[in-house]
Write an enzyme that holds these catalytic residues in place. Structure first.
Site: not given
Ligand code: C5P
Length: 217
Positions: A11, A33, A60, A62, A65-66, A115, A200-201
């Site tokens: 990200d 990702k 990713d 997501k 659409d049609i 979520t 991610g983070r």
């Molecule tokens: O930084 P973090 O670990 O929260 O990043 C999680 C990654 O997973 C992000 O790219 C976020 O957009 C993605 N994600 C999420 N929850 C979801 C679907 C995707 O956190 N339900």
């Protein structure tokens, strides 16, 4: 699929910001990702950039659409070296099947309910409670033979179809005060049936990136 189970969410704003970070990653130990932000800012060249450095890619976007538009979009995605990509199951049966028909070597993951939605949202949107709506979408995923789904750690127990690949974000091995509310550790997620975890983070912002990767592998 390979035996890598850790997916690292890149990200970042652009390739410049990302490239320093990925120089600390071993493509043999993780999948990366690419999400909407990085893809919108850089376009498909980010896929070539990562692929040339040996990374397997989860794109990713997501899609929702049609069927014709999703078919053409997945056809484009499958021309790149993309291992996994996402569509919204709420796009319906025909859209999912259209994606499946042209996926090539790319695996299609269905997103069930975001979520960020709760029971109040599913009642407002679908006149249905969260769990029933979630189960409807998972049944659709099974019937359409989508390759897998993205779900939160709490939803893992609701998925009984063993053929669905389960990809789980919201993973924290240490206490954190960020925006992820329903979290699980990596070992809990794996023991509850996750095939892949998305982190991610905790890795992108870690002081010692290699150590953080090891902690989540
Ligand atoms: O930084 P973090 O670990 O929260 O990043 C999680 C990654 O997973 C992000 O790219 C976020 O957009 C993605 N994600 C999420 N929850 C979801 C679907 C995707 O956190 N339900």
């Amino acid at each position: 699929m390979s035996n890598k189970r850790l997916i690292i969410a890149l990200d970042f704003k652009n390739i410049d910001e990302m490239s320093h970070f990925i120089s600390s990653l071993d493509p043999q130990k993780c999948i990366v990702k690419v999400g909407l932000q990085l893809f919108i800012s850089e376009g498909p060249k980010v896929l070539d950039f990562l692929s040339q450095r040996g990374f397997e890619i989860f794109l990713d976007l997501k899609l929702h659409d049609i069927p014709n538009t999703v078919r053409k979009s997945v056809e484009e995605i499958s021309q790149y070296n993309v291992k996994l990509t996402t569509i919204h199951l709420q796009g319906g049966r025909d859209m999912i099947q259209a994606a499946n028909q042209v996926k090539g070597d790319t695996k299609i993951l269905g997103v069930s309910l975001l979520t960020s939605l709760d029971d109040g949202d599913t009642r407002e949107l679908y006149n249905n409670d969260f769990e029933k709506q979630f189960n409807n979408l998972i049944n659709l995923a099974t019937e359409t033979k989508v390759d897998g789904i993205v779900c939160s750690s709490q939803e893992l127990e609701l998925i009984t179809d063993p053929s669905l690949i389960k990809v789980v974000p919201g993973i924290r091995n240490q206490e954190s005060s960020d925006d992820q509310k329903r979290v699980m550790t990596s070992s809990e997620a794996y023991s509850n049936g996750a095939d892949y975890i998305v982190v991610g983070r905790p890795i992108t912002q870690a002081k010692f990136i290699e150590e953080a990767v090891k902690d989540y592998s």
